[in-house]
Design a protein around this motif. Sequence first.
Motif, PDB file in Angstrom:
ATOM      1  N   TRP A 159      55.265 -47.068  38.243  1.00 55.27           N
ATOM      2  CA  TRP A 159      54.998 -46.326  39.472  1.00 55.27           C
ATOM      3  C   TRP A 159      53.774 -45.436  39.364  1.00 55.27           C
ATOM      4  O   TRP A 159      53.381 -44.806  40.349  1.00 55.27           O
ATOM      5  N   SER A 160      53.120 -45.373  38.186  1.00 59.19           N
ATOM      6  CA  SER A 160      52.115 -44.322  37.986  1.00 59.19           C
ATOM      7  C   SER A 160      50.925 -44.416  38.945  1.00 59.19           C
ATOM      8  O   SER A 160      50.317 -43.410  39.251  1.00 59.19           O
ATOM      9  N   GLY A 161      50.635 -45.634  39.450  1.00 64.47           N
ATOM     10  CA  GLY A 161      49.529 -45.711  40.410  1.00 64.47           C
ATOM     11  C   GLY A 161      50.012 -45.617  41.848  1.00 64.47           C
ATOM     12  O   GLY A 161      49.216 -45.731  42.781  1.00 64.47           O
ATOM     13  N   MET A 162      51.326 -45.438  42.043  1.00 61.50           N
ATOM     14  CA  MET A 162      51.854 -45.441  43.418  1.00 61.50           C
ATOM     15  C   MET A 162      51.857 -44.043  44.012  1.00 61.50           C
ATOM     16  O   MET A 162      52.012 -43.062  43.296  1.00 61.50           O
ATOM     17  N   THR A 163      51.744 -43.998  45.343  1.00 61.71           N
ATOM     18  CA  THR A 163      51.975 -42.719  46.000  1.00 61.71           C
ATOM     19  C   THR A 163      53.482 -42.482  45.972  1.00 61.71           C
ATOM     20  O   THR A 163      54.264 -43.405  45.668  1.00 61.71           O
ATOM     21  N   ILE A 164      53.882 -41.296  46.365  1.00 59.10           N
ATOM     22  CA  ILE A 164      55.320 -41.011  46.343  1.00 59.10           C
ATOM     23  C   ILE A 164      56.047 -41.881  47.363  1.00 59.10           C
ATOM     24  O   ILE A 164      57.143 -42.391  47.097  1.00 59.10           O
ATOM     25  N   SER A 165      55.415 -42.079  48.518  1.00 56.29           N
ATOM     26  CA  SER A 165      56.111 -42.911  49.507  1.00 56.29           C
ATOM     27  C   SER A 165      56.160 -44.368  49.057  1.00 56.29           C
ATOM     28  O   SER A 165      57.165 -45.036  49.252  1.00 56.29           O
ATOM     29  N   THR A 204      59.046 -44.525  46.531  1.00 57.66           N
ATOM     30  CA  THR A 204      60.393 -44.536  47.150  1.00 57.66           C
ATOM     31  C   THR A 204      60.609 -45.858  47.899  1.00 57.66           C
ATOM     32  O   THR A 204      61.671 -46.458  47.816  1.00 57.66           O
ATOM     33  N   ASP A 205      59.543 -46.292  48.597  1.00 53.30           N
ATOM     34  CA  ASP A 205      59.661 -47.570  49.333  1.00 53.30           C
ATOM     35  C   ASP A 205      59.967 -48.738  48.391  1.00 53.30           C
ATOM     36  O   ASP A 205      60.682 -49.664  48.754  1.00 53.30           O
ATOM     37  N   PHE A 206      59.396 -48.642  47.178  1.00 55.52           N
ATOM     38  CA  PHE A 206      59.640 -49.706  46.201  1.00 55.52           C
ATOM     39  C   PHE A 206      61.153 -49.872  45.979  1.00 55.52           C
ATOM     40  O   PHE A 206      61.680 -50.979  45.980  1.00 55.52           O
ATOM     41  N   TYR A 207      61.841 -48.722  45.812  1.00 51.24           N
ATOM     42  CA  TYR A 207      63.285 -48.791  45.577  1.00 51.24           C
ATOM     43  C   TYR A 207      64.032 -49.218  46.839  1.00 51.24           C
ATOM     44  O   TYR A 207      65.001 -49.966  46.781  1.00 51.24           O
ATOM     45  N   ILE A 208      63.550 -48.714  48.003  1.00 50.45           N
ATOM     46  CA  ILE A 208      64.219 -49.065  49.263  1.00 50.45           C
ATOM     47  C   ILE A 208      64.129 -50.579  49.489  1.00 50.45           C
ATOM     48  O   ILE A 208      65.109 -51.237  49.813  1.00 50.45           O
ATOM     49  N   GLU A 209      62.906 -51.094  49.240  1.00 51.25           N
ATOM     50  CA  GLU A 209      62.713 -52.541  49.433  1.00 51.25           C
ATOM     51  C   GLU A 209      63.543 -53.354  48.438  1.00 51.25           C
ATOM     52  O   GLU A 209      63.933 -54.493  48.710  1.00 51.25           O
ATOM     53  N   ALA A 210      63.824 -52.727  47.294  1.00 48.76           N
ATOM     54  CA  ALA A 210      64.661 -53.424  46.300  1.00 48.76           C
ATOM     55  C   ALA A 210      66.141 -53.342  46.695  1.00 48.76           C
ATOM     56  O   ALA A 210      67.007 -53.844  45.971  1.00 48.76           O
ATOM     57  N   GLY A 211      66.448 -52.676  47.815  1.00 49.50           N
ATOM     58  CA  GLY A 211      67.818 -52.666  48.336  1.00 49.50           C
ATOM     59  C   GLY A 211      68.562 -51.348  48.176  1.00 49.50           C
ATOM     60  O   GLY A 211      69.739 -51.248  48.511  1.00 49.50           O
ATOM     61  N   LYS A 236      63.841 -38.974  39.445  1.00 49.92           N
ATOM     62  CA  LYS A 236      64.182 -39.142  38.027  1.00 49.92           C
ATOM     63  C   LYS A 236      62.978 -39.723  37.260  1.00 49.92           C
ATOM     64  O   LYS A 236      62.601 -39.207  36.206  1.00 49.92           O
ATOM     65  N   ASP A 237      62.345 -40.757  37.835  1.00 49.91           N
ATOM     66  CA  ASP A 237      61.169 -41.352  37.184  1.00 49.91           C
ATOM     67  C   ASP A 237      60.107 -40.298  36.912  1.00 49.91           C
ATOM     68  O   ASP A 237      59.488 -40.266  35.854  1.00 49.91           O
ATOM     69  N   ARG A 238      59.894 -39.465  37.927  1.00 49.87           N
ATOM     70  CA  ARG A 238      58.780 -38.519  37.841  1.00 49.87           C
ATOM     71  C   ARG A 238      59.163 -37.221  37.153  1.00 49.87           C
ATOM     72  O   ARG A 238      58.326 -36.331  36.970  1.00 49.87           O
ATOM     73  N   GLY A 239      60.440 -37.113  36.835  1.00 56.41           N
ATOM     74  CA  GLY A 239      60.898 -35.923  36.121  1.00 56.41           C
ATOM     75  C   GLY A 239      60.819 -34.655  36.962  1.00 56.41           C
ATOM     76  O   GLY A 239      60.507 -33.578  36.455  1.00 56.41           O
TER      77      GLY A 239
END
Length: 287
Positions: A236-242, A245-252, A264-267
Amino acid sequence: MEKNKIEGGTLYLVATPIGNLADLSARAIKVLNEVDFIAAEDTRVTAKLLSHINAVKPMISYHEHNAHECGEIIAKRLSKGESCALVTDAGTPAISDPGEDIVRLCADRDINVTSVPGPCAAICALTLSGLNSGRFVFEGFVDGTGTQRAERLGLLKSEKRTLIFYAAPHKIQSTLKELAEIFGNRKIAICRELTKLNEEIIRTDLLSASVLYNDKKPRGEYVLVVEGSSDNDSFWSGMTISEHTDFYIEAGMPKMDAVKAAAKDRGVAKNVIYKALLKSKDHNGSL
Ligand code: SAM
């Protein structure tokens, strides 16, 4: 053997304090007192410095808008054997300040140039940052349109060396947000009012910093020192915050769980993610 005698036909690049007059070196005082003339970015600012050291010296104004004509005048005087001290309003000449053109001109004409080193906000901030100071990149001000800034930061995203930025106070909030969005979460040292009474170093991460400065009004002068990209960057390090989060939402994942996972990822705490999402223009605001 020290270089102490003022030499004719020489341009002296003299570093001046960035906020604490006591940082003017003994050698700088000697040079300012003994050269034939001073080329100053703003003669009113330098007049105050000269009055602090009881020096009276002819000055000419040398700034980014007259660098061409005035550079010629200075070079001619130097060629005739005069000595000149070049000073800017604060810090080291030629570092996000006038200087590089006249140095180049002198080099082209075989005119001697020497340095009277001293304060430089970038180096001062780097050394206080607690970040890797072995290898670093100085980026100065990130100017231009939003697109130009995003492009420039995008090019720096995979830079592994520590990054140093200058930023005007009214640009702190937007710069922190852009850095967090483009770089992902990384360590940052926000170095404010260095060497002054209200000196402050905030060592935190980009996400927390952008949230902090949503509410905090920036005051004074700032240097931002940002950790370089690490070899083991997370997905996720190159991703924006949205995007994250969208990555996880799209994963279901349900939205709340996606926020929790991104936090949690970003601490960071969940509310840091919420606040950043609410602020994020590119997010659809459907939280
Ligand atoms: N030539 C200067 C140097 O050597 O640091 C820099 C000049 S640049 C026009 C001014 C910028 O330097 C400010 O906007 C700020 O980013 C940084 N700066 C200068 N003095 C500072 C200070 N006391 N504390 C933090 N940043 C400072």
